[in-house]
Design a protein around this motif. Structure first.
Motif, PDB file in Angstrom:
ATOM      1  N   VAL A 175       0.821  -1.101   0.182  1.00 41.48           N
ATOM      2  CA  VAL A 175       0.038   0.071   0.218  1.00 41.48           C
ATOM      3  C   VAL A 175       0.912   1.433   0.146  1.00 41.48           C
ATOM      4  O   VAL A 175       0.603   2.198  -0.796  1.00 41.48           O
ATOM      5  CB  VAL A 175      -0.830  -0.017   1.198  1.00 41.48           C
ATOM      6  CG1 VAL A 175      -1.658   1.219   1.329  1.00 41.48           C
ATOM      7  CG2 VAL A 175      -1.865  -0.949   1.125  1.00 41.48           C
ATOM      8  N   ALA A 176       2.003   1.431   0.739  1.00 44.12           N
ATOM      9  CA  ALA A 176       2.883   2.461   0.953  1.00 44.12           C
ATOM     10  C   ALA A 176       3.479   2.722  -0.553  1.00 44.12           C
ATOM     11  O   ALA A 176       3.565   3.917  -0.796  1.00 44.12           O
ATOM     12  CB  ALA A 176       4.133   2.016   1.836  1.00 44.12           C
ATOM     13  N   THR A 178       2.370   1.589  -3.363  1.00 37.02           N
ATOM     14  CA  THR A 178       1.374   1.998  -4.579  1.00 37.02           C
ATOM     15  C   THR A 178       1.105   3.389  -4.188  1.00 37.02           C
ATOM     16  O   THR A 178       0.627   4.386  -5.322  1.00 37.02           O
ATOM     17  CB  THR A 178       0.192   1.106  -4.422  1.00 37.02           C
ATOM     18  OG1 THR A 178       0.808  -0.275  -4.493  1.00 37.02           O
ATOM     19  CG2 THR A 178      -1.002   1.484  -5.483  1.00 37.02           C
ATOM     20  N   THR A 179       0.648   4.027  -2.853  1.00 39.65           N
ATOM     21  CA  THR A 179       0.352   5.335  -2.749  1.00 39.65           C
ATOM     22  C   THR A 179       1.490   6.371  -3.119  1.00 39.65           C
ATOM     23  O   THR A 179       1.205   7.258  -3.758  1.00 39.65           O
ATOM     24  CB  THR A 179       0.013   5.444  -1.253  1.00 39.65           C
ATOM     25  OG1 THR A 179      -0.838   4.695  -0.833  1.00 39.65           O
ATOM     26  CG2 THR A 179      -0.248   6.911  -0.858  1.00 39.65           C
ATOM     27  N   ALA A 182       1.337   6.413  -7.090  1.00 39.70           N
ATOM     28  CA  ALA A 182       0.040   7.140  -7.395  1.00 39.70           C
ATOM     29  C   ALA A 182       0.281   8.763  -7.182  1.00 39.70           C
ATOM     30  O   ALA A 182       0.195   9.657  -8.118  1.00 39.70           O
ATOM     31  CB  ALA A 182      -1.097   6.926  -6.594  1.00 39.70           C
ATOM     32  N   ALA A 183       0.913   8.910  -6.006  1.00 43.08           N
ATOM     33  CA  ALA A 183       1.290  10.650  -5.662  1.00 43.08           C
ATOM     34  C   ALA A 183       2.391  11.192  -6.504  1.00 43.08           C
ATOM     35  O   ALA A 183       2.135  12.255  -7.125  1.00 43.08           O
ATOM     36  CB  ALA A 183       1.779  10.565  -4.233  1.00 43.08           C
TER      37      ALA A 183
END
Length: 660
Positions: A175-176, A178-179, A182-183
């Motif tokens: 999740v980290a 991927t986030t 995305a950012a």
């Protein structure tokens, strides 16, 4: 861009070398201007994903086994990247000493120092906002921006993964990352219209591509796709990569979402790349060999192209010459790989000698950086040329000479203020025209012209990346100019600023030529009013003469056998079809301010019937519209009566014959 044949603590994957082959050939074919692959520049994005994949896999494997060491990591990175990179930089500087003019060598020297310290991407970003920065086709080390991005990534990524894995939660890590991806992607897309160069060159806007590679590693840890799924992913990945290379062009908004397509394709090709079918496609011996030397090939290819153009000019566009250049690239890359890259990379990393390795790199950097910085500070070592050559180079320089900074005092610098110049680079080029007159009259001039900026009251550029900067420079200029009563010369690239906004940032009507001219004329009238004082004289330079020739060879280049550039000068009638509406606008402004405004139309002095582009064997134009010192001085001599009358406020005949 590194290409180790065996991946530390991981199974060797020939298909990844095959992807490297696609990436490097795409970049080379694009830079050689093969029309079939205009978007081959996305090969760099393929490299970024591969680097993210390999580096993350090695780090995560070492962390899992409890043997990760930052010193060992950086030891490997230095041995794999620095030796071949250093040789490329040093060799390019050495060749530049022989081939380059002082102006070119000064640019190269600055690039050399920035490349050695892995910040050349930042230099290119800043240079992208410099109106007269050297063209990218002339920057010998332009391709090293991507190496700087990678090296900056290496400084942060190991520590970040080390921090994120402390949670010992694979879902949290996924999740980290991927986030973060995305950012970075969202930031790149949002920043693209604001500052395209920043989105292209700066590392934060490229992190998502490295992160895509990391996501593949995390996905592999959860399990591999089935055979059919793998082939489908692999095929889709190659389609995305090749489609980007074939259909993207230099006009494609990039990076951002457009970069995500080849990056996603690379991730899919890696994730689905295990399998016999995939290995037959990408794991064949030829593709693997090219992939193995891809780092050295990437390092060599661009200097070959740039120096080739230095020597033979447009002959580099001939197909058989491109093929010869390709062979030279492969020959140099093979030598660089075998003699430099492999010997240094194959040495086993040890923690204790790391500081010695770092010291050796520091000494090597100093050996090249010190003379390069000296050449930069000393304006490219013009002493390499004889006096006659230096005189020619001066005449062929941009007509802003003797100025180099946009805030400049010229003429008799100890004399009273005789003229102030405001506008953009088309105003700067009148410095050389005024310089001889001001010296004879004992006056000084001040230039406040700023390249690429519209310096008129009440309007600003609609481009967010330059609007605020140009507006700030304009306001500061107006403040200084209004503090005196000296004559003011105003010139702009009048036809170039179609995207206009008011001071509130709202777009102004400018869809038609008439609307655009009306907006400029209104702003120009406001600017004249703002200058203040009924006795202040304004010289308004009319529509610029554009020759529409390709960039001229205006610098001395040693060992050059390049043919002279083709140029069919425009006729006066052709020029006036472009300038007539604008010059009529300026005449109407002069009629509104008959006692203040004088007009000067460049075509009257440069285009008797056919526009002159050369005189006495020297070019009058630096490019399609900007004058050389020679061109500006010639215009100034021919327009002397008008200029002297403007400077002194009385007819030139009353000044005396000493100006002739």
């Amino acid at each position: 861009m590194t290409a180790p044949r065996h991946f530390a603590h991981g199974v060797y994957r020939p298909d990844v070398d095959g992807l490297r082959c696609i990436a490097v050939l795409g970049v080379i074919f694009c830079h050689l201007k093969f029309s079939a692959m205009p978007g081959g520049f996305v090969g760099v994005d393929v490299f970024f994903v591969i680097s993210g994949y390999l580096i993350s896999r090695n780090i995560l494997n070492d962390l899992q086994d409890g043997r990760f060491s930052l010193l060992t990591f950086y030891d490997r990175r230095i041995r794999r990247i620095f030796p071949a990179l250093f040789v490329t930089i040093a060799a390019s500087f050495a060749v530049g000493l022989v081939l380059s003019s002082p102006e070119q060598l000064r640019v190269l020297a600055g690039d050399v120092v920035s490349s050695l310290f892995s910040i050349v991407n930042i230099r290119f970003w800043k240079g992208a906002h410099d109106y007269f920065a050297a063209s990218s086709d002339e920057r010998t080390l332009l391709h090293l921006w991507s190496l700087s991005v990678e090296e900056q990534f290496y400084l942060v990524w190991p520590a970040l993964l080390l921090l994120l894995t402390r949670a010992k939660n694979s879902a949290f890590l996924f999740v980290a990352i991927t986030t973060l991806a995305a950012a970075s992607l969202i930031a790149a897309q949002l920043w693209l219209p604001r500052d395209t160069a920043a989105a292209f060159y700066l590392t934060p806007f490229r992190v998502f591509e490295f992160a895509f590679g990391t996501i593949v590693v995390l996905a592999e840890r959860r399990g591999s796709p089935g055979p059919r799924q793998a082939i489908a992913m692999f095929a889709m990945g190659l389609v995305l990569i090749f489609a980007s290379m074939i259909f993207y062009t230099a006009a494609t908004p990039f990076p951002g979402l457009t970069a995500a397509i080849p990056a996603a394709g690379t991730a899919l090709a890696i994730y689905g790349g295990r399998g016999s079918t995939q290995l037959r496609i990408l794991g064949n011996p030829a593709a693997v060999w090219v992939g193995t030397i891809s780092y050295s090939l990437y390092l060599c290819h661009w200097p070959v192209i740039v120096f080739g153009r230095h020597v033979i000019g447009d002959w580099m566009d001939v197909v058989w010459v491109k093929l010869v250049a390709l062979a030279v690239m492969f020959g140099l890359a093979t030598m660089l790989h075998r003699l430099v890259e492999v010997p240094f990379r194959s040495r086993a990393p040890e923690v204790r000698p790391f500081w010695k390795l770092l010291g050796a790199c520091g000494v090597a950097i100093a050996v090249v950086a010190v003379p390069a910085h000296t050449a930069f500070r000393q304006d490219g070592w013009s002493w390499r040329f004889n006096e006659a050559q230096r005189a020619v180079m001066h005449k062929q320089a941009f007509a802003f000479a003797p100025c180099s900074e946009y805030l400049c005092v010229f003429g008799d610098t100890a004399g009273p203020l005789g003229v102030q110049i405001i506008g953009d680079s088309y105003a700067q080029q009148y410095v050389a025209a005024l310089q001889p007159l001001l010296l004879k009259l004992g006056m000084r001039g001040e230039s406040y012209a700023y390249g690429g900026c519209l310096m008129l009251d009440g309007i600003r550029l609609g481009h967010a990346s330059t609007a605020a900067r140009c507006a700030a420079e304009r306001d500061a200029t107006f403040e200084k100019v209004r503090s005196s009563a000296a004559p003011v010369l105003i010139a702009q690239a009048w036809r170039s600023y179609r995207n206009l906004a008011g001071e509130d940032g709202r777009p102004l009507p400018g869809n038609t030529d008439n609307q655009y001219r009306e907006a400029i004329a209104a702003a120009l009238s406001r600017t004249i009013d703002k200058m203040g004082g009924p006795d202040r004289r304004i010289l308004l330079i009319g529509g610029e003469v554009l020759t529409h020739c390709k960039k001229y060879e205006t610098e001395i280049r040693r060992l050059s056998i390049a043919p002279p550039p083709d140029c069919v000068p425009p006729t006066l009638a052709e020029v006036r079809t472009q300038t007539a509406p604008w010059n009529e606008t300026f005449r109407s402004i002069k009629a509104r301010y008959p006692d203040k405004v004088t007009t000067l139309f460049p075509e009257d002095y440069l285009c008797p019937s056919v526009c002159e582009v050369m005189n006495g064997g020297l070019w009058l134009f630096r490019d399609s519209g900007h004058l050389t010192v020679m061109g500006s001085e010639l215009l100034g001599a021919r327009a002397e009566d008008t200029l002297v009358s403007f400077l002194l406020g009385k007819p030139a005949t009353s000044v005396g014959g000493n100006l002739r």
